[in-house]
Design a protein around this motif. Structure first.
Motif, short mmCIF file in Angstrom:
data_model
loop_
_atom_site.label_atom_id
_atom_site.label_comp_id
_atom_site.label_asym_id
_atom_site.label_seq_id
_atom_site.Cartn_x
_atom_site.Cartn_y
_atom_site.Cartn_z
N VAL A 1 20.98 27.94 -24.52
CA VAL A 1 21.67 29.22 -24.55
C VAL A 1 21.96 29.63 -23.11
O VAL A 1 21.08 29.62 -22.26
N TYR A 2 23.21 29.97 -22.87
CA TYR A 2 23.65 30.45 -21.56
C TYR A 2 24.19 31.85 -21.70
O TYR A 2 24.83 32.18 -22.69
N GLU A 3 23.94 32.66 -20.69
CA GLU A 3 24.55 33.98 -20.63
C GLU A 3 25.60 33.96 -19.53
O GLU A 3 25.37 33.41 -18.45
N VAL A 4 26.75 34.52 -19.83
CA VAL A 4 27.83 34.60 -18.85
C VAL A 4 28.07 36.08 -18.56
O VAL A 4 28.07 36.90 -19.48
N SER A 5 28.21 36.41 -17.29
CA SER A 5 28.53 37.78 -16.92
C SER A 5 29.60 37.76 -15.84
O SER A 5 29.66 36.84 -15.02
N THR A 6 30.46 38.76 -15.88
CA THR A 6 31.55 38.87 -14.93
C THR A 6 31.63 40.30 -14.43
O THR A 6 31.12 41.23 -15.05
N THR A 7 32.29 40.45 -13.29
CA THR A 7 32.59 41.76 -12.75
C THR A 7 34.09 41.82 -12.50
O THR A 7 34.67 40.86 -11.99
N THR A 8 34.69 42.93 -12.87
CA THR A 8 36.11 43.16 -12.65
C THR A 8 36.24 44.38 -11.75
O THR A 8 35.75 45.46 -12.11
N GLY A 9 36.85 44.19 -10.59
CA GLY A 9 37.00 45.30 -9.66
C GLY A 9 35.64 45.81 -9.22
O GLY A 9 34.72 45.03 -9.00
N THR A 10 35.53 47.13 -9.13
CA THR A 10 34.25 47.72 -8.70
C THR A 10 33.49 48.36 -9.85
O THR A 10 32.41 48.89 -9.63
N ALA B 1 33.80 38.27 -9.97
CA ALA B 1 32.49 37.63 -9.89
C ALA B 1 32.17 37.03 -11.25
O ALA B 1 32.55 37.58 -12.28
N ILE B 2 31.47 35.89 -11.22
CA ILE B 2 31.03 35.25 -12.46
C ILE B 2 29.67 34.62 -12.24
O ILE B 2 29.38 34.10 -11.16
N ASP B 3 28.82 34.71 -13.28
CA ASP B 3 27.53 34.05 -13.30
C ASP B 3 27.35 33.41 -14.67
O ASP B 3 27.63 34.05 -15.68
N VAL B 4 26.89 32.17 -14.69
CA VAL B 4 26.47 31.51 -15.92
C VAL B 4 25.03 31.10 -15.69
O VAL B 4 24.73 30.32 -14.78
N ILE B 5 24.13 31.67 -16.51
CA ILE B 5 22.69 31.49 -16.31
C ILE B 5 22.06 31.01 -17.61
O ILE B 5 22.31 31.59 -18.66
N GLY C 1 28.42 37.93 -22.21
CA GLY C 1 28.39 37.19 -23.46
C GLY C 1 27.30 36.13 -23.40
O GLY C 1 26.69 35.91 -22.35
N ALA C 2 27.06 35.48 -24.51
CA ALA C 2 26.09 34.40 -24.60
C ALA C 2 26.67 33.31 -25.50
O ALA C 2 27.37 33.61 -26.47
N PHE C 3 26.35 32.05 -25.17
CA PHE C 3 26.90 30.94 -25.92
C PHE C 3 25.99 29.73 -25.79
O PHE C 3 25.10 29.69 -24.94
N ALA D 1 36.08 27.63 -21.63
CA ALA D 1 36.71 28.77 -20.95
C ALA D 1 36.08 30.06 -21.44
O ALA D 1 35.46 30.10 -22.51
N PHE D 2 36.27 31.11 -20.67
CA PHE D 2 35.78 32.44 -21.03
C PHE D 2 36.97 33.37 -21.11
O PHE D 2 37.84 33.38 -20.24
N VAL D 3 36.98 34.16 -22.20
CA VAL D 3 38.03 35.14 -22.45
C VAL D 3 37.38 36.47 -22.80
O VAL D 3 36.20 36.51 -23.16
N VAL D 4 38.15 37.53 -22.68
CA VAL D 4 37.66 38.83 -23.15
C VAL D 4 37.76 38.79 -24.67
O VAL D 4 38.80 38.45 -25.23
N ASP D 5 36.66 39.08 -25.33
CA ASP D 5 36.62 39.07 -26.79
C ASP D 5 37.64 40.06 -27.33
O ASP D 5 37.64 41.23 -26.94
N PRO D 6 38.53 39.60 -28.23
CA PRO D 6 39.53 40.53 -28.80
C PRO D 6 38.89 41.72 -29.53
O PRO D 6 39.53 42.75 -29.69
N LYS D 7 37.63 41.59 -29.96
CA LYS D 7 36.93 42.68 -30.64
C LYS D 7 36.25 43.64 -29.67
O LYS D 7 35.67 44.63 -30.10
N SER D 8 36.32 43.36 -28.39
CA SER D 8 35.66 44.20 -27.39
C SER D 8 36.27 45.59 -27.37
O SER D 8 37.47 45.75 -27.56
#
Length: 170
Positions: free
Chosen positions: A122-131, A50-54, A137-139, A34-41
């Motif tokens: 290694v995968y990079e995950v990116s998301t978009t929230t609203g506009t 939107a989500i991409d895992v590349i 992140g990377a994992f 799963a993907f969460v917003v890092d509490p340290k963000s």
């Protein structure tokens, strides 16, 4: 004219502050990635549209019927884009079915169904929230099926924490 010169810097700052960036963290919850917003963000987000895992490097998935083949060719393992509503809340499970409406409206719908992830890649995950909200992140998945979060050059305050499937990522 003098007033306009005084207002331009204020307008630029106001318009520039519409976007924000948040850090994502890969975790294991109930044995699922799963993907969460890092509490340290520095910033937070509650949902995505939107989500991409590349995969990094030359690793490619195999395209399935209905996939956007051009995205698969450059390493996309999962891509989904929804309308700007906020129906899909964090945590987001890898490959989950979204509740939100695919979109945005009026655009062709191109997706990449979630592909099996590979150990040690290694995968990079990116998301978009609203506009204007952008997460990243990377994992990588370790041989013991834990998840290791890796630093990305665009991330702030990331760490190398490993989340155990046994501990359910908490």
């Amino acid at each position: 004219m003098a007033r306009l010169r005084l207002l331009l810097p204020l307008l630029a700052v106001t318009l520039g502050s519409c976007s924000y960036v948040y850090d994502l963290k890969a975790v294991v919850i109930g044995g699922r990635l799963a993907f969460v917003v890092d509490p340290k963000s520095r910033n937070d987000a509650s949902c995505l549209n939107a989500i991409d895992v590349i995969a990094s490097g030359e690793v490619k998935a195999k395209a399935a019927p209905g996939d956007d083949v051009s995205r698969v060719r450059y390493g996309t393992f999962w891509h989904e884009r929804l309308d700007y509503g906020c129906a899909d809340k964090f945590p987001i499970f890898y490959g989950q079915r979204f509740k939100g409406k695919r979109g945005p409206s009026g655009q062709a719908i191109k997706v990449v169904a979630a592909k099996p992830l590979r150990i040690g890649i290694v995968y990079e995950v990116s998301t978009t929230t609203g506009t204007g909200g952008y997460g990243g992140g990377a994992f990588k998945i370790m041989p013991d099926h834990t998840v290791s979060n890796l630093p990305r050059t665009s991330m702030v305050d990331s760490d190398d924490a490993v989340n155990s499937a046994i501990a359910n990522g908490s």
